[in-house]
Design a protein around this motif. Structure first.
Motif, PDB file in Angstrom:
ATOM      1  N   ALA A   8      -1.974   0.772  -0.876  1.00  0.00           N
ATOM      2  CA  ALA A   8      -2.232   0.228   0.743  1.00  0.00           C
ATOM      3  C   ALA A   8      -0.238   0.248   0.880  1.00  0.00           C
ATOM      4  CB  ALA A   8      -2.242  -1.093   0.072  1.00  0.00           C
ATOM      5  N   ASN A   9       0.278   0.771  -0.282  1.00  0.00           N
ATOM      6  CA  ASN A   9       2.075   1.407   0.363  1.00  0.00           C
ATOM      7  C   ASN A   9       1.811   2.133   1.045  1.00  0.00           C
ATOM      8  OD1 ASN A   9       3.211  -1.291  -0.255  1.00  0.00           O
ATOM      9  ND2 ASN A   9       3.520   0.110  -2.844  1.00  0.00           N
TER      10      ASN A   9
ATOM     11  N   GLN B 208       0.743   1.577   4.397  1.00  0.00           N
ATOM     12  CA  GLN B 208       2.160   1.314   5.718  1.00  0.00           C
ATOM     13  C   GLN B 208       2.722   2.198   4.836  1.00  0.00           C
ATOM     14  OE1 GLN B 208       4.956  -1.614   3.196  1.00  0.00           O
ATOM     15  NE2 GLN B 208       5.031  -2.892   5.018  1.00  0.00           N
TER      16      GLN B 208
ATOM     17  N   LYS C  26       1.286  -6.005   6.574  1.00  0.00           N
ATOM     18  CA  LYS C  26       0.605  -5.472   5.392  1.00  0.00           C
ATOM     19  C   LYS C  26       0.415  -7.109   4.966  1.00  0.00           C
ATOM     20  CE  LYS C  26       1.457  -3.289   1.952  1.00  0.00           C
ATOM     21  NZ  LYS C  26       2.272  -3.740   0.179  1.00  0.00           N
TER      22      LYS C  26
END
Ligand code: HPA
Length: 262
Positions: A137-138, A141, A153
């Motif tokens: 997920a990071n 982003q 996010k």
């Protein structure tokens, strides 16, 4: 070279710079995956695609063989999957075309085979406190920043059985429960990936306002049109993320089965 799986609807075969190599049928103990897996290469990353509804979009959400799809990726040596799906926006402020990186799930599905462990190989209870891989997920982003594509996010995905859309009251109740977006394919895909110790992160593309938010009735052409409009952004985002995902996995996903078996 790292290998990343991408599971999505059709239309993403033309990621800029992707060289298509081959496609492969994969058999699994759980039956047939939705389609042949398509192999491509981009920026020193091997990408393996699977269209979850089949390449002619003829498998409805409640008929998808989620277990075979995830098992197939595992069999091909994939330990990271990026998922893309169309959703209805529940949370105020979300509008068609927005892209959300999910961080939570509310599973309202009813009739799906949701585990690889039916008892023969032991009983397994994986931890699902954090349903999506935080490291992936990071990376998504960061990819958004790099590719100059706006992504939000954090968001809670409500997984429904489908194939019908929801009633206005259902959406109202999902909002009260904390749901931000609603879709039909996110579960058990995410939990099966965790059982397979595969890192999994999901991009939700808002295709429509969820039922009852607007006066108009929901239509399939509206959903398809919004997806088409966002395809360019998704392609840019994917191209950027492949260079950002670190080679080594440091998250908990890779050890999901440790201390999960009875
Ligand atoms: N509900 C459920 N699934 C969906 C929707 C929706 O409004 N839009 C796209 N997939």
């Amino acid at each position: 070279m790292s290998r990343i799986g991408v599971i999505a609807g059709s239309g993403l075969y033309e990621i800029k710079g992707l060289t298509l190599k081959k496609s492969r049928t994969v058999s699994t103990p759980f039956g047939k995956p939705s389609e042949k897996y398509v192999f491509g290469e981009i920026d020193n990353t091997e990408v393996i695609f699977l269209p979850r509804h089949g390449k002619h979009h003829d498998i409805p959400p409640h008929m998808i063989n989620y277990r075979a799809n995830i098992w197939g990726f595992k069999k091909l040596g994939i330990n990271r999957i990026l998922s893309i799906s169309a959703v209805g926006g529940i949370k105020r402020g979300l509008k068609p075309g927005d892209i959300v990186i999910l961080d939570q799930v509310l599973d309202m599905t009813k009739n799906r085979k949701s585990t690889f462990f039916d008892g023969k190989d032991g009983v397994v209870h994986i931890d699902f406190t954090e349903p999506y891989c935080p490291d992936l997920a990071n990376a998504l982003q960061k990819a958004g920043r790099k590719a100059k594509v706006t992504v939000k996010k954090g968001g809670t995905y409500v997984a429904v059985e489908g194939p019908r859309l929801e009633s206005a009251s259902e959406i109202k109740s999902f909002r009260i429960l904390g749901g931000d977006v609603v879709g039909m394919t996110g579960m058990p895909e995410a939990s099966l990936a965790r059982e397979a110790e595969i890192c999994y992160s999901s991009l939700s593309v808002i295709a429509n306002y969820a039922a009852g938010i607007r006066k108009q009735k929901l239509t399939v052409p509206e959903v398809m049109e919004a997806m088409k409009d966002t395809t360019e952004d998704l392609k840019k985002l994917l191209k950027a993320v492949f260079t950002i995902i670190p080679e080594k996995r440091k998250c908990l996903c890779k050890d999901a089965l440790a201390e999960a078996k009875i």
